[in-house]
Design an enzyme around this catalytic site. Structure first.
Site, PDB file in Angstrom:
ATOM      1  N   CYS A  69     -36.913 -38.692 -56.962  1.00 24.47           N
ATOM      2  CA  CYS A  69     -38.326 -38.546 -57.321  1.00 24.47           C
ATOM      3  C   CYS A  69     -38.743 -37.064 -57.358  1.00 24.47           C
ATOM      4  O   CYS A  69     -38.603 -36.350 -56.364  1.00 24.47           O
ATOM      5  CB  CYS A  69     -39.145 -39.303 -56.279  1.00 24.47           C
ATOM      6  SG  CYS A  69     -40.899 -39.269 -56.566  1.00 24.47           S
ATOM      7  N   CYS A 201     -40.357 -36.511 -64.269  1.00 27.25           N
ATOM      8  CA  CYS A 201     -40.769 -37.657 -63.459  1.00 27.25           C
ATOM      9  C   CYS A 201     -39.753 -38.743 -63.806  1.00 27.25           C
ATOM     10  O   CYS A 201     -39.486 -38.979 -64.994  1.00 27.25           O
ATOM     11  CB  CYS A 201     -42.180 -38.104 -63.826  1.00 27.25           C
ATOM     12  SG  CYS A 201     -42.616 -39.698 -63.090  1.00 27.25           S
TER      13      CYS A 201
HETATM   14  N1  DGL Z   1     -40.917 -41.081 -59.461  1.00 29.78           N
HETATM   15  C1  DGL Z   1     -41.870 -40.049 -59.333  1.00 29.78           C
HETATM   16  C2  DGL Z   1     -41.423 -38.718 -59.915  1.00 29.78           C
HETATM   17  O1  DGL Z   1     -40.293 -38.558 -60.319  1.00 29.78           O
HETATM   18  C3  DGL Z   1     -43.261 -40.277 -59.747  1.00 29.78           C
HETATM   19  C4  DGL Z   1     -43.815 -41.613 -59.903  1.00 29.78           C
HETATM   20  C5  DGL Z   1     -44.968 -41.863 -58.982  1.00 29.78           C
HETATM   21  O2  DGL Z   1     -46.075 -41.346 -59.212  1.00 29.78           O
HETATM   22  O3  DGL Z   1     -44.706 -42.566 -58.023  1.00 29.78           O
HETATM   23  O4  DGL Z   1     -42.211 -37.802 -59.942  1.00 29.78           O
END
Ligand code: DGL
Length: 289
Positions: A69, A201
């Site tokens: 993430c 993201c």
């Molecule tokens: N998976 C997260 C990222 O890569 C963002 C998604 C979320 O807002 O939970 O930034």
């Protein structure tokens, strides 16, 4: 076993790239679906949730954890590595997803060892699409500026997009949201065209074709999952203690949310079958003990 952590199922884009690169490796994926999306949460909350997620993966036997993430990496990675890990598990490692993309954009190594930012022969304009918190953290522009003086970074937050992907919104709705976010970015660039675009993201590569359709044809889309896969492969060559080279390559998936609903949505978005199990209260209790 290598742990892969994400706020939801967007991190499967990274996991799939890791599986392709490291077929003999066992992975344990944890999606914090109960708390997703992270992108609008308070930085302290993001840190606490990320720490709890990594702890759950440690408790299950992972010694190396990849924070797939971007939001978790931007808000928590440095503090986890420098302030938490040495006291909690000095033999374990936590890696993020920023370094491979920044290295690919700047053509400079992540470890600068005191060397200053450099001029490059050709100036480049880079568009970064990310959550609000990742954009506000300034992590991408900061790390890029520390390495290259020739790269201009234009960031665009895509509020709500990861949440709608996570919720299984229709392609039509997602295409509309993405078209608007890309238009805002291009407007802020005042007629300039980005040479490169990074979908910073984990959820966005699930709809990369919508970004491709909305961006100018001359803009090249960098695949963060592929870059992370390549980088982890190189890391494991340098650190064979974390590697299984001839295992069965089994992957298990855990979620803090509803496993049935998560399995269904994750499978429909990636076009591949995923079976998630619930992170048990016992796991959680051990992680917070
Ligand atoms: N998976 C997260 C990222 O890569 C963002 C998604 C979320 O807002 O939970 O930034």
């Amino acid at each position: 076993m290598i742990g892969v952590f994400d706020s939801g199922h967007g991190g499967l884009t990274v996991l799939m790239a890791l599986q392709r690169r490291l077929p003999g490796q066992r992975f344990l994926y944890l999606g914090d679906h109960a708390s997703a999306p992270y992108g609008e949460r308070h930085p302290r909350e993001i840190y606490d949730l990320t720490q709890a997620g990594v702890e759950s993966l440690f408790v299950r036997g992972c010694r190396l954890v990849v924070l797939a993430c971007n939001t978790a990496s931007a808000l928590s990675l440095r503090a986890l590595q420098q302030q938490w890990l040495p006291g909690r598990a000095p033999e374990c490692r936590i890696l993020g997803v920023f370094a491979p993309a920044v290295e690919a954009i700047t053509h400079r190594p992540w470890q600068l060892d005191g060397r200053p930012a450099e001029e490059c022969p050709t100036a480049r304009k880079v568009a970064v699409f990310a959550t609000r918190r990742t954009v506000e953290s300034g992590a991408f522009p900061r790390e890029i500026a520390a390495r290259s003086l020739a790269v201009s970074v234009f960031q665009q937050a895509c509020p709500g997009l990861a949440g709608r992907i996570e919720a299984g919104a229709s392609r039509r709705e997602l295409y509309d949201m993405i078209r608007d976010d890309v238009s805002r970015l291009l407007h802020n660039m005042d007629g300039q065209v980005p040479d490169l675009a990074v979908l910073a993201c984990t959820h966005y590569p699930l709809v990369s074709e919508a970004f491709e359709a909305a961006l100018p044809a001359a803009t090249q889309l960098l695949s963060q999952p592929d870059l992370v896969g390549k980088s982890l492969q190189a890391y494991l060559q340098r650190h064979p203690e974390f590697r299984e080279s001839c295992g069965p390559g089994v992957t298990s998936c855990l979620t803090t949310g509803d496993p049935l609903a998560v399995s269904e949505r994750a499978s429909s978005f990636t076009g591949q079958d995923w079976t998630f199990e619930a992170l048990t209260n016992q796991d959680r209790a051990k992680a917070t003990a």
